[in-house]
Design a protein around this motif. Structure first.
Motif, PDB file in Angstrom:
ATOM      1  N   THR A 164      14.124  -0.611 -18.976  1.00  0.00           N
ATOM      2  CA  THR A 164      13.328   0.096 -19.991  1.00  0.00           C
ATOM      3  C   THR A 164      13.966   1.404 -20.441  1.00  0.00           C
ATOM      4  OG1 THR A 164      12.035   1.191 -18.259  1.00  0.00           O
ATOM      5  CG2 THR A 164      11.181  -0.907 -19.130  1.00  0.00           C
ATOM      6  N   LEU A 210      16.088   4.109 -22.398  1.00  0.00           N
ATOM      7  CA  LEU A 210      16.538   4.252 -23.784  1.00  0.00           C
ATOM      8  C   LEU A 210      17.688   5.246 -23.841  1.00  0.00           C
ATOM      9  CD1 LEU A 210      13.059   4.546 -25.565  1.00  0.00           C
ATOM     10  CD2 LEU A 210      14.473   2.493 -25.337  1.00  0.00           C
ATOM     11  N   SER A 230      12.979  -1.025 -36.111  1.00  0.00           N
ATOM     12  CA  SER A 230      12.927  -0.153 -34.947  1.00  0.00           C
ATOM     13  C   SER A 230      13.309  -0.925 -33.692  1.00  0.00           C
ATOM     14  CB  SER A 230      11.513   0.404 -34.789  1.00  0.00           C
ATOM     15  OG  SER A 230      11.300   0.915 -33.489  1.00  0.00           O
ATOM     16  N   HIS A 231      13.855  -0.213 -32.712  1.00  0.00           N
ATOM     17  CA  HIS A 231      14.183  -0.858 -31.430  1.00  0.00           C
ATOM     18  C   HIS A 231      12.934  -1.407 -30.750  1.00  0.00           C
ATOM     19  CE1 HIS A 231      12.611   2.011 -28.394  1.00  0.00           C
ATOM     20  NE2 HIS A 231      12.768   2.914 -29.348  1.00  0.00           N
ATOM     21  N   LYS A 232      11.762  -0.878 -31.104  1.00  0.00           N
ATOM     22  CA  LYS A 232      10.512  -1.326 -30.492  1.00  0.00           C
ATOM     23  C   LYS A 232      10.022  -2.658 -31.059  1.00  0.00           C
ATOM     24  CE  LYS A 232       8.891   3.471 -30.149  1.00  0.00           C
ATOM     25  NZ  LYS A 232       7.847   4.406 -30.629  1.00  0.00           N
ATOM     26  N   ASN A 261       9.138  -6.246 -32.064  1.00  0.00           N
ATOM     27  CA  ASN A 261       9.248  -7.607 -31.531  1.00  0.00           C
ATOM     28  C   ASN A 261       9.211  -8.575 -32.703  1.00  0.00           C
ATOM     29  OD1 ASN A 261       9.382  -6.991 -28.716  1.00  0.00           O
ATOM     30  ND2 ASN A 261       7.196  -6.498 -28.784  1.00  0.00           N
ATOM     31  N   ASN A 278      12.771  -9.032 -28.684  1.00  0.00           N
ATOM     32  CA  ASN A 278      12.812  -7.603 -28.976  1.00  0.00           C
ATOM     33  C   ASN A 278      14.060  -7.256 -29.775  1.00  0.00           C
ATOM     34  OD1 ASN A 278      14.038  -4.778 -27.719  1.00  0.00           O
ATOM     35  ND2 ASN A 278      11.883  -4.637 -28.344  1.00  0.00           N
TER      36      ASN A 278
END
Length: 348
Positions: A138, A140, A296-298, A300, A320
């Motif tokens: 998790t 970053l 965004s990297h967030k 899904n 993701n």
């Protein structure tokens, strides 16, 4: 890049059928649609044209798109001025596995080295991405751009161009949403902390264009790509129906748009992320500037619920974007034992 070592040589089945002359001329096709984005045209009409292009090709060109032509000329000159610097000076901002932004001349596509050199920079500086592609990790990390000292105006022109092309990307995102029968802002939230970046490509003349490619066959990973190319040509698109390679005709001041993997997944295969490549020639250098519009990297990524039907169940499992981005980026950096991750790995 004076010679051609084995790292550049494509497998026989992937070598270009070079309809080239020694002068670097290409046989172009008019098949890729051209869409007029003039503000006085009805949005629904434009969206209908985009829908047809995205289903059949995954590619189209746009005119009257609003990107200032004088800015495009300036950024093209700025890119050319950077690439004529000495190798030593360019490598002062060379990317590596820690920082993927900057100069690079050893990129691999499908594990074969591309005949090109590039410079990459993020739209948002800094940009946040996962530290590793491992699902359970998790952590970053914050990535920042590397800017060369020369040309002196390099950073200023790059950032001005990035702001303008981003406006166009959001306009196209709205039109694509409408083309799917969705609200114009349906996809906007995916890009609140976008990982988008811009690239300067330089393809020098190649002594053996029948063996190498400027960029090997691939599909773009993101939502869409906005490409400015010069008049030389070299971009080829694989037709969705038969896989035939079509050379995209350069149109003055037009921009080339193509759908990426995210859009193919969101639309549950209704829209097509087309395979494409760049062929090179013996006498002419080529420049191009793609803008890769990334979520965004967030985010899904999975088929949109509104497009799922009983007769058309989800074609993909959720994945993701940040992990996908990091995995692809690492495999582009150098040759690996296995080919990089593809959306086919997430087929339902």
């Amino acid at each position: 890049m004076g010679g051609l070592d084995e790292d550049f040589i494509q497998a026989p089945e992937h070598r270009p059928n070079t309809k080239l002359t020694n002068s670097g001329d290409f046989i172009f096709s008019d098949e890729i649609p051209t869409i007029d984005l003039s503000s006085d045209r009805d949005k629904t009409t434009i969206a209908t044209e985009i829908a047809e292009a995205c289903e059949r090709w995954g590619f189209f060109q746009v005119i009257n798109h609003g990107l200032p032509s004088d800015l495009r000329r300036r950024v093209e000159k700025t890119a050319a001025d950077f690439f004529i610097l000495t190798a030593e000076e360019k490598r002062r901002v060379k990317r590596d596995e820690v920082n993927p932004m900057g100069y690079h001349d050893e990129e691999h596509t499908k594990n074969v080295r591309d005949w090109k050199e590039i410079f990459d920079f993020f739209l948002q500086d800094p940009t946040i991405v996962p530290a590793t592609p491992e699902p359970e990790d998790t952590e970053l990390r914050e990535l920042t751009n590397q800017w060369p000292q020369n040309p002196s105006h390099f950073r200023e022109v790059c950032q001005e161009y990035a702001r303008e092309v981003e406006k166009l990307a959001f306009k196209l995102l709205e039109l694509i949403s409408i083309s799917l029968g969705l609200s114009g802002d349906r996809l906007k939230d995916y890009f609140k902390e976008q990982t988008s970046f811009l690239r300067f490509n330089h393809y020098p003349p190649c002594p053996n264009p029948e063996l190498a490619l400027g960029v090997g066959r691939h599909k773009d990973g993101g939502a869409l790509t906005v490409l400015a190319q010069d008049s030389v040509g070299g971009l080829q698109v694989s037709h969705r129906s038969d896989g035939q390679w079509i050379s995209v005709k350069p149109i003055p001041d037009a921009l080339i748009i193509n759908i990426g993997n995210c859009m193919q997944v969101w639309t549950n295969d209704k829209y097509w992320s087309a395979e494409h490549r760049v062929v090179v020639n013996t006498s002419k250098e080529r420049f191009s500037i793609p803008f890769f519009f990334f979520p965004s990297h967030k985010a899904n990524i999975k088929p949109l619920e509104e497009l799922i039907r009983e007769e058309n169940p989800p074609c993909y499992k959720s994945y993701n974007w940040g992990k996908f981005f990091v995995s692809r980026n690492r495999s582009d950096f150098k040759k690996l034992e296995v080919e990089n991750i593809q959306i086919d790995h997430f087929k339902a």
